[in-house]
Design an enzyme around this catalytic site. Structure first.
Site, PDB file in Angstrom:
ATOM      1  N   GLY A   1       9.931  -6.146   5.835  1.00 26.84           N
ATOM      2  CA  GLY A   1      10.417  -5.115   5.667  1.00 26.84           C
ATOM      3  C   GLY A   1      12.391  -5.742   5.631  1.00 26.84           C
ATOM      4  O   GLY A   1      12.573  -5.253   4.585  1.00 26.84           O
ATOM      5  N   GLY A   2      12.765  -4.958   6.971  1.00 27.50           N
ATOM      6  CA  GLY A   2      13.845  -4.766   7.374  1.00 27.50           C
ATOM      7  C   GLY A   2      14.809  -5.640   6.446  1.00 27.50           C
ATOM      8  O   GLY A   2      16.201  -5.527   5.716  1.00 27.50           O
TER       9      GLY A   2
ATOM     10  N   GLY B   1       8.732  -2.804  12.005  1.00 26.27           N
ATOM     11  CA  GLY B   1      10.408  -1.705  11.942  1.00 26.27           C
ATOM     12  C   GLY B   1      10.357  -1.930  13.970  1.00 26.27           C
ATOM     13  O   GLY B   1      11.687  -1.140  13.987  1.00 26.27           O
TER      14      GLY B   1
ATOM     15  N   ASN C   1       9.223  -6.010   1.031  1.00 23.82           N
ATOM     16  CA  ASN C   1       8.779  -4.132   0.919  1.00 23.82           C
ATOM     17  C   ASN C   1      10.072  -3.803   1.374  1.00 23.82           C
ATOM     18  O   ASN C   1      10.649  -3.153   2.550  1.00 23.82           O
ATOM     19  CB  ASN C   1       8.150  -3.952   1.479  1.00 23.82           C
ATOM     20  CG  ASN C   1       8.005  -1.922   1.643  1.00 23.82           C
ATOM     21  OD1 ASN C   1       8.159  -1.662   1.122  1.00 23.82           O
ATOM     22  ND2 ASN C   1       6.571  -2.098   2.499  1.00 23.82           N
ATOM     23  N   TRP C   2      10.996  -3.295   0.101  1.00 23.76           N
ATOM     24  CA  TRP C   2      11.553  -2.242   0.495  1.00 23.76           C
ATOM     25  C   TRP C   2      12.227  -1.488   0.763  1.00 23.76           C
ATOM     26  O   TRP C   2      12.852  -0.556   1.827  1.00 23.76           O
ATOM     27  CB  TRP C   2      12.806  -2.666  -0.952  1.00 23.76           C
ATOM     28  CG  TRP C   2      14.233  -3.246  -1.478  1.00 23.76           C
ATOM     29  CD1 TRP C   2      13.875  -4.674  -0.485  1.00 23.76           C
ATOM     30  CD2 TRP C   2      14.787  -3.734  -2.318  1.00 23.76           C
ATOM     31  NE1 TRP C   2      14.861  -5.144  -1.280  1.00 23.76           N
ATOM     32  CE2 TRP C   2      15.147  -5.225  -2.617  1.00 23.76           C
ATOM     33  CE3 TRP C   2      15.243  -2.850  -3.867  1.00 23.76           C
ATOM     34  CZ2 TRP C   2      16.324  -5.865  -3.408  1.00 23.76           C
ATOM     35  CZ3 TRP C   2      15.756  -3.338  -4.700  1.00 23.76           C
ATOM     36  CH2 TRP C   2      15.894  -4.454  -4.625  1.00 23.76           C
ATOM     37  N   LYS C   3      10.909  -0.160   0.978  1.00 25.85           N
ATOM     38  CA  LYS C   3      10.240   1.214   1.419  1.00 25.85           C
ATOM     39  C   LYS C   3      11.223   2.555   0.403  1.00 25.85           C
ATOM     40  O   LYS C   3      11.666   1.566  -0.544  1.00 25.85           O
ATOM     41  CB  LYS C   3      10.614   1.228   3.207  1.00 25.85           C
ATOM     42  CG  LYS C   3       9.704   0.236   3.642  1.00 25.85           C
ATOM     43  CD  LYS C   3       9.653  -0.275   4.885  1.00 25.85           C
ATOM     44  CE  LYS C   3       8.638  -1.221   5.641  1.00 25.85           C
ATOM     45  NZ  LYS C   3       8.162  -1.407   7.269  1.00 25.85           N
TER      46      LYS C   3
ATOM     47  N   GLU D   1       2.339   3.247   7.070  1.00 20.19           N
ATOM     48  CA  GLU D   1       2.996   4.444   6.984  1.00 20.19           C
ATOM     49  C   GLU D   1       2.988   5.295   5.796  1.00 20.19           C
ATOM     50  O   GLU D   1       2.922   6.555   6.642  1.00 20.19           O
ATOM     51  CB  GLU D   1       5.058   4.190   5.794  1.00 20.19           C
ATOM     52  CG  GLU D   1       5.369   3.401   7.382  1.00 20.19           C
ATOM     53  CD  GLU D   1       6.936   2.150   7.290  1.00 20.19           C
ATOM     54  OE1 GLU D   1       7.121   2.172   5.498  1.00 20.19           O
ATOM     55  OE2 GLU D   1       7.234   1.232   7.613  1.00 20.19           O
TER      56      GLU D   1
ATOM     57  N   GLU E   1      -0.392  -6.191   8.573  1.00 16.18           N
ATOM     58  CA  GLU E   1       0.285  -5.786   9.812  1.00 16.18           C
ATOM     59  C   GLU E   1       0.313  -4.897  10.584  1.00 16.18           C
ATOM     60  O   GLU E   1      -0.343  -3.348  11.295  1.00 16.18           O
ATOM     61  CB  GLU E   1       1.636  -4.412   8.364  1.00 16.18           C
ATOM     62  CG  GLU E   1       1.765  -5.421   6.962  1.00 16.18           C
ATOM     63  CD  GLU E   1       2.703  -4.671   6.749  1.00 16.18           C
ATOM     64  OE1 GLU E   1       3.849  -5.613   6.330  1.00 16.18           O
ATOM     65  OE2 GLU E   1       3.017  -3.330   6.679  1.00 16.18           O
TER      66      GLU E   1
ATOM     67  N   SER F   1       8.302  -7.169  11.924  1.00 18.81           N
ATOM     68  CA  SER F   1       9.283  -7.608  12.385  1.00 18.81           C
ATOM     69  C   SER F   1       9.157  -9.404  11.859  1.00 18.81           C
ATOM     70  O   SER F   1       9.929  -9.889  12.559  1.00 18.81           O
ATOM     71  CB  SER F   1       9.476  -7.389  13.875  1.00 18.81           C
ATOM     72  OG  SER F   1       8.901  -5.877  14.023  1.00 18.81           O
TER      73      SER F   1
END
Ligand code: 13P
Length: 248
Positions: free
Chosen positions: A232-233, A171, A10-12, A97, A165, A211
């Protein structure tokens, strides 16, 4: 019941057409021999360019949201049909989010999920508790409500993916332990069993997100009810390929 593992990024709101293409070019040879399904959920405006960039590879492109109406006066929104036109296969729905910053509710999650399914997109429905909720032992209550309301009217649950999640792990660098993630995901599967029958629940892919990285992916993926990750990250760098190749 063997479920094919699935690792999704998920590049957000990150990357550009140029940096996204560069990363995909780097990832392509690295994920070539992967045994799992692989997807990258990218910002909507990057979908056409990234769909082109992943051609000839294992990587499928996903979106991060979809509107529930077929079309109409919804300025700024994107329909399932529009996503499909560009070869999008997956769509993240109800990410925490979006629930936190954009007023997403179980009801809108439900409408988006039904719209995605009606258009043969695979929804990745996100659920998860906050730290406050976990601390007062409300995790199962919250997840039950998110599943019951979010999936209302869904006939074939095997056509969607669930991402668990925990909000406190997103994050933050604070991953759920392998045991915590397994225990909660097992609970989710049990709940799906009550809603749709055990046979169907055993076919649903349930991902862990929060994470997850190149170091902790192996332990999480070794858990019997965890079928993959929503990353994510770590999906913004070649670490993503290390996660995809967690079994090597
Ligand atoms: P991080 O991997 O950056 O914690 O994000 C998880 C997530 O929200 C994926 O959807």
């Amino acid at each position: 019941m063997a479920r094919k593992p699935f690792i999704a990024g998920n590049w957000k709101m990150n990357m550009t057409a140029a940096s996204g293409k560069q990363l995909i070019d780097e990832l392509k040879p690295l994920v070539k021999g992967a045994k799992c399904d692989v997807a990258l959920c990218v910002p909507a405006i990057l979908i056409p360019a990234m769909t082109k960039a992943v051609k000839g590879s294992k990587i499928k492109i996903g979106a991060q949201n979809v509107h529930f109406a077929e079309s109409g006066a919804y300025t700024g929104e994107i329909s399932a049909e529009m996503l499909k036109e560009y070869g999008v296969k997956y769509v993240i729905i109800g990410h925490s989010e979006r629930r936190q910053y954009f007023g997403e509710t179980d009801e809108t999650v439900n409408k988006r999920t039904l719209a995605a399914l009606n258009n043969e997109l695979t929804p990745i429905v996100c659920i998860g508790e906050t730290l406050d909720e976990r601390q007062v032992d409300l995790t199962e209550h919250v997840l039950t409500k998110q599943l019951e309301k979010g999936l209302e009217g869904v006939e074939d649950v095997t056509k969607l993916v669930i991402a668990y999640e925990p909000v406190w792990a997103i994050g933050t660098g604070k991953t759920a332990t392998d045991g915590q993630a397994q225990e909660t995901i097992k609970f989710i599967r049990k709940k799906l069993g009550k809603m749709y029958g055990v046979k169907n629940a055993n076919k649903v892919k349930i991902l862990y997100g929060g994470s997850m990285n190149a170091k902790n992916c192996k332990g999480l993926m070794a858990q019997p009810d965890i079928d993959g990750g929503l990353i994510g990250g770590a999906s913004l760098k070649t670490d993503f390929a290390t996660i995809v190749n967690y079994d090597k």
